[in-house]
Scaffold this active site. Structure first.
Site, short mmCIF file in Angstrom:
data_model
loop_
_atom_site.label_atom_id
_atom_site.label_comp_id
_atom_site.label_asym_id
_atom_site.label_seq_id
_atom_site.Cartn_x
_atom_site.Cartn_y
_atom_site.Cartn_z
CE1 TYR A 144 -3.19 -2.50 0.43
CE2 TYR A 144 -3.93 -2.06 2.51
CZ TYR A 144 -3.89 -3.25 1.44
OH TYR A 144 -5.11 -4.05 1.18
CE LYS A 201 1.22 -17.69 -1.24
NZ LYS A 201 0.57 -18.65 -1.80
CG ASP A 234 -2.18 -19.88 0.59
OD1 ASP A 234 -1.50 -19.83 1.40
OD2 ASP A 234 -2.06 -21.04 -0.57
CG ASP A 258 -7.26 -4.23 4.29
OD1 ASP A 258 -7.76 -3.56 3.93
OD2 ASP A 258 -6.85 -2.99 2.47
CG ASP A 262 -12.25 -6.47 6.50
OD1 ASP A 262 -12.01 -5.85 7.38
OD2 ASP A 262 -13.87 -5.59 4.92
#
Ligand code: NAD
Length: 369
Positions: A144, A201, A234, A258, A262
């Site tokens: 970001y 990851k 994942d 992020d 959620d």
């Protein structure tokens, strides 16, 4: 002696002003009870700041924030300012910039189940009963904040002969950024159940491989008493819905955090119940985890509890008033146990006369203080 605190209030857009009014109401009540007085100074951020000043984070807002004991934010954004034109200012830029300007590199999102709301989750009650996760998200680095570019490729070399647009985002982390967020996670774990899942990851990304190395070094040097588990992002997305109770503290980079926060929020049954704290080395910022909910703005039906819980986190983490924070959580628990609900957390068994609007929910919490 009464303590005096100066709070920078950023209502933002959509339901922001409606839920912030309830947060302020609760702070005044809890302050009167616990010996604190608050002065609130409002400033603009997001879409309303673009409209008023052409800038989602006007300089004056930053000045007021920096001169405050803490910053309380509601939410920004809405369809009015949605654009795919990257040259136009966007409300979210105000959020990203205030995090960067105030050096807020840690985002702490507690995910807890209020037992009265266990039935509101889409997961079975026996899967979520007792879930208590702290998501520690790195907030000022990663994708970001990396360099981004848009190009137009002419036909020819390197384009496979196909002209068209090309977009590039850059994912970059420095060792010190990973080290300081890892320390925050291990410290948090020591006050909880002493387990950290570090999410990355590393099977694909170099930033993740460095992340993993640094997290392990910090762990082995200073936090060997805390259990450390590596988990791929994942798999984490699956495990959060499969067996959320396995998690205590989850630490991860900005974009993974992020998305996962959620998802974790959703297992509680309502985004309208979750607060967050963004902290660094100076003034801290407290806000609900949800957005500006433009679909219900102006109707007086938004759930103010995440905003009120954000006020509680502010009392706990920025103002040194953990008892007052606990008092707010107790009051909310009692209100929910009595069966009161806003529209987003009601279920088929909620009687119509127990469904209340934003202001009435704030009044109920004040009543229980
Ligand atoms: P959202 O969180 O605003 O809304 C998602 C859904 O949850 C909607 O149906 C909404 O009505 C509901 N909801 C959210 N908060 C609620 C509350 N307190 N009470 C009752 N229902 C609630 O997410 P979105 O729809 O993806 O985004 C809307 C706008 O908010 C966009 O402009 C987005 O960019 C912005 N946004 C801002 C923030 C922030 O300010 N931190 C975070 C996320 C999204």
């Amino acid at each position: 002696m009464t303590k005096q605190f100066k709070i920078c209030v950023l209502e933002g857009d959509g339901i922001g002003p409606e839920i912030m009014a309830e947060g302020i109401k609760v702070l005044q009540a809890v302050g009167a009870k616990h010996g604190a007085e608050f002065s609130f100074e409002k400033a603009l951020i997001g879409g309303c700041a673009i409209d008023a000043a052409g800038d989602p984070l006007p300089a004056q807002t930053l000045d007021i924030a920096r001169a405050s004991d803490a910053v309380l934010l509601a939410a920004v954004g809405g369809p009015k300012w949605d654009t795919t034109d990257s040259t136009k200012p966007r409300p979210e830029q105000g959020l990203l910039r205030i995090r960067k300007e105030l050096g807020l590199y840690t985002n702490l999102r507690p995910v807890q189940i209020f037992s009265a709301l266990a039935g509101a989750s889409t997961l079975r009650p026996e899967v979520i009963e007792g879930v208590d996760i702290a998501i520690v998200r790195e907030l000022t680095g990663g994708l970001y904040f990396g360099e981004r570019h848009r190009y137009y490729d002419e036909p020819g070399a390197g384009t496979g002969g196909a002209p068209g647009q090309r977009a590039v985002d850059t994912l970059e982390y420095r060792e010190y950024e990973v080290e300081r967020i890892a320390r925050q996670a291990f410290e948090a774990a020591r006050t909880r159940r002493s387990r950290v899942h570090s999410v990355d990851k590393a099977n694909v990304l170099d930033t993740s491989r460095m992340w993993r190395e640094v997290v392990h070094r910090v762990h082995d040097e200073d936090y060997a008493d805390v259990e450390l588990i590596d988990m791929l992002v994942d798999n984490t997305a699956m495990q959060l819905v499969n067996d959320p109770r396995q998690f205590d503290v989850v630490v991860t980079e900005n974009m993974f955090g992020d998305i996962l926060s959620d998802e974790a929020a959703q297992i509680t049954g309502s985004l309208g119940m979750l607060a967050s704290a963004s902290m660094g080395d100076g003034v801290s910022l407290f806000e609900p985890s949800h957005g500006s909910a433009p679909d219900i703005a102006g109707r007086g039906i938004a759930n103010p509890l995440a905003q009120i819980l954000s006020c509680g986190m502010m009392l706990q983490y920025a103002l040194g008033m953990p008892q007052a924070a606990a008092d707010i959580t107790r009051a909310i628990t009692e209100v929910l146990d009595e069966g009161w609900r806003t529209g987003d957390i009601k279920d088929a068994s909620t009687p119509a006369d127990k469904i209340v609007g934003t202001a009435a929910m704030g009044d109920l919490v004040v009543g229980h203080l």
